[in-house]
Design a protein around this motif. Sequence first.
Motif, mmCIF file in Angstrom:
data_model
loop_
_atom_site.group_PDB
_atom_site.id
_atom_site.type_symbol
_atom_site.label_atom_id
_atom_site.label_comp_id
_atom_site.label_asym_id
_atom_site.label_seq_id
_atom_site.Cartn_x
_atom_site.Cartn_y
_atom_site.Cartn_z
ATOM 1 N N HIS A 299 -6.577 -13.097 22.001
ATOM 2 C CA HIS A 299 -6.533 -11.652 23.395
ATOM 3 C C HIS A 299 -5.786 -10.357 23.233
ATOM 4 O O HIS A 299 -6.546 -9.718 23.820
ATOM 5 C CB HIS A 299 -6.459 -12.861 24.792
ATOM 6 C CG HIS A 299 -8.042 -13.426 25.084
ATOM 7 N ND1 HIS A 299 -7.565 -14.096 25.622
ATOM 8 C CD2 HIS A 299 -9.205 -13.649 24.252
ATOM 9 C CE1 HIS A 299 -8.550 -15.623 25.418
ATOM 10 N NE2 HIS A 299 -9.592 -14.372 24.649
ATOM 11 N N SER A 300 -4.270 -10.969 22.902
ATOM 12 C CA SER A 300 -3.590 -10.008 22.861
ATOM 13 C C SER A 300 -3.870 -9.003 22.081
ATOM 14 O O SER A 300 -3.919 -7.639 21.801
ATOM 15 C CB SER A 300 -2.156 -10.150 23.018
ATOM 16 O OG SER A 300 -1.851 -9.541 22.865
ATOM 17 N N LEU B 244 0.025 -3.978 24.920
ATOM 18 C CA LEU B 244 0.564 -5.044 24.638
ATOM 19 C C LEU B 244 1.195 -5.723 23.335
ATOM 20 O O LEU B 244 0.846 -6.402 23.220
ATOM 21 C CB LEU B 244 -0.154 -6.298 24.717
ATOM 22 C CG LEU B 244 -1.513 -6.397 26.021
ATOM 23 C CD1 LEU B 244 -1.984 -7.271 26.785
ATOM 24 C CD2 LEU B 244 0.021 -6.279 27.526
ATOM 25 N N TRP C 115 4.045 -7.395 22.909
ATOM 26 C CA TRP C 115 3.296 -9.428 23.758
ATOM 27 C C TRP C 115 3.383 -9.721 22.344
ATOM 28 O O TRP C 115 2.609 -10.953 22.234
ATOM 29 C CB TRP C 115 3.026 -9.150 24.330
ATOM 30 C CG TRP C 115 2.473 -10.205 25.502
ATOM 31 C CD1 TRP C 115 1.145 -10.498 25.752
ATOM 32 C CD2 TRP C 115 2.970 -12.056 25.526
ATOM 33 N NE1 TRP C 115 1.093 -12.263 25.544
ATOM 34 C CE2 TRP C 115 1.675 -12.157 26.216
ATOM 35 C CE3 TRP C 115 4.315 -11.886 26.084
ATOM 36 C CZ2 TRP C 115 2.697 -13.511 26.671
ATOM 37 C CZ3 TRP C 115 4.670 -13.212 26.800
ATOM 38 C CH2 TRP C 115 3.712 -14.003 26.580
ATOM 39 N N THR C 116 2.218 -9.114 21.736
ATOM 40 C CA THR C 116 1.246 -9.981 20.180
ATOM 41 C C THR C 116 1.925 -9.614 19.325
ATOM 42 O O THR C 116 2.281 -11.423 18.615
ATOM 43 C CB THR C 116 0.283 -8.680 20.218
ATOM 44 O OG1 THR C 116 -0.480 -8.109 21.414
ATOM 45 C CG2 THR C 116 -0.519 -8.898 18.938
ATOM 46 N N GLU D 2 -10.275 -5.024 29.507
ATOM 47 C CA GLU D 2 -8.708 -5.336 29.138
ATOM 48 C C GLU D 2 -7.270 -6.054 30.355
ATOM 49 O O GLU D 2 -7.250 -7.135 29.704
ATOM 50 C CB GLU D 2 -7.628 -4.139 28.511
ATOM 51 C CG GLU D 2 -8.717 -3.116 27.720
ATOM 52 C CD GLU D 2 -10.039 -3.134 27.985
ATOM 53 O OE1 GLU D 2 -10.086 -2.385 29.019
ATOM 54 O OE2 GLU D 2 -10.522 -2.627 27.082
ATOM 55 N N VAL E 245 -5.828 -9.709 29.572
ATOM 56 C CA VAL E 245 -5.061 -10.078 29.515
ATOM 57 C C VAL E 245 -4.863 -11.325 30.622
ATOM 58 O O VAL E 245 -3.475 -11.858 30.762
ATOM 59 C CB VAL E 245 -3.966 -8.795 30.499
ATOM 60 C CG1 VAL E 245 -2.775 -9.250 30.951
ATOM 61 C CG2 VAL E 245 -3.585 -8.166 29.526
ATOM 62 N N ASN F 232 -5.075 -13.866 28.747
ATOM 63 C CA ASN F 232 -3.590 -13.784 28.144
ATOM 64 C C ASN F 232 -2.647 -15.136 29.016
ATOM 65 O O ASN F 232 -2.097 -15.968 28.041
ATOM 66 C CB ASN F 232 -4.158 -13.035 27.398
ATOM 67 C CG ASN F 232 -1.740 -12.734 26.595
ATOM 68 O OD1 ASN F 232 -1.318 -13.489 26.493
ATOM 69 N ND2 ASN F 232 -2.356 -12.154 25.504
ATOM 70 N N THR G 293 -0.547 -18.827 27.817
ATOM 71 C CA THR G 293 0.360 -19.198 28.164
ATOM 72 C C THR G 293 0.735 -20.160 29.018
ATOM 73 O O THR G 293 1.845 -20.764 28.784
ATOM 74 C CB THR G 293 0.717 -17.555 27.557
ATOM 75 O OG1 THR G 293 0.626 -16.424 27.195
ATOM 76 C CG2 THR G 293 2.790 -17.698 27.711
#
Length: 419
Positions: free
Chosen positions: A260-261, A271, A274-275, A348, A352, A355, A359
């Motif tokens: 997703h990221s 991102l 983060w990715t 998007e 997120v 995402n 997590t």
Amino acid sequence: MIIELGHYALVLALATCLVVSILPVIGARRGDAAMMAVGTAGTYAMFMLVAFSFAALTYGYVFSDFSVQNVFENSHSLKPMIYKVSGVWGNHEGSMLLWVLILTLFSTMVAFFGTNLPDRLKANVLAVQAWITTAFTLFILLTSNPFIRLSPIPAEGQDLNPVLQDVGLAIHPPLLYLGYVGFSVCFSFAIAALMDGRIDAAWARWVRPWTLAAWVFLTAGIAMGSYWAYYELGWGGWWFWDPVENASFMPWLAGTALLHSALVMEKRDALKIWTVLLGIIAFSLSLLGTFLVRSGVLTSVHAFANDPTRGVFILGILVIFIGGAFTLFALRAPMLKAGGLFQPISREGALVLNNLILTVSTASVLIGTLYPLFLETLTGEKISVGPPFFNITFGLLIIPLLLAIPFGGGVALTEFGMR
């Protein structure tokens, strides 16, 4: 003789790994094309040597060479051929050799299909892959050698655990390892990006196919293993929340978040940090799963080994690679340029949201799996965290994820279908 050649090929593979670990990195820093090209040639050599080593061990199983301790302990001359071959990875030593074989296979695929990569990035990625290969090849040679001979030679083997003589278990480990090890490429791309201090949408475009491939293989491996546990062990459910099952589930969750990221980063150049972090986390959880299965710290029907020496060695690998990766991330992430912006209520934004939920879900499974180990280490008290904890915590998190999937997940499927 073939067995000795297989052992020698593995030693040569280790020497080749050391060369690929060093020269391409130096070449990338100096801008030396010849030194960077060593990465590609050396990677091909690594794969051929490890493949020959694996073939030599397979030869011992197929022809019931009981002078090899590994074959004697896990095979029998009357076994059907499918279980003779699957017996190669139905034990700790052989499965680790398969692990390294798949690792070098992915490295070779990067070398072969990465012709469009910048030379500097490709050299660093192949070098990081070689670092990982060096660690696990050394682990096999020092603690888990599958080529040890027996004297006198036994007349017959001890056979493979009957529970493992199943078509599902013949397919499950290779699929699972393809998923586990596939995330090493994402990890290597993340480390290479941090080494260069530069990351952009093109990086996400290069990483995404490897992430998707690893995710698909890991999904198939988990599904096959879950089905086997359901009908073979009679657990009465498709998912038992066994600690070793969790060890494969956590990188799957992190890998889904990484997919997703990467999509958001590729489309909006957002991102970035983060990715990169998710690329490190996904493979770190794969390494953690390897440690849990092979160290003896967990009691599970899935566990391969309980040798403390092996556990300490793998723990050292975890400390070096996971600790080193997060240290590099802490040092270099502030230097990376921030990505683009997008509206919270958008396609998007839905990705997120998926995402973030994935997590947090990963963190909940990680805490439930490791908490008993930490508690026993600190206090000596033994407790078990079972299905009730995971059903409540993970269940509460999965509900909003299911609500968000038609938006974020649908966008992801659309994007993959369009490319």
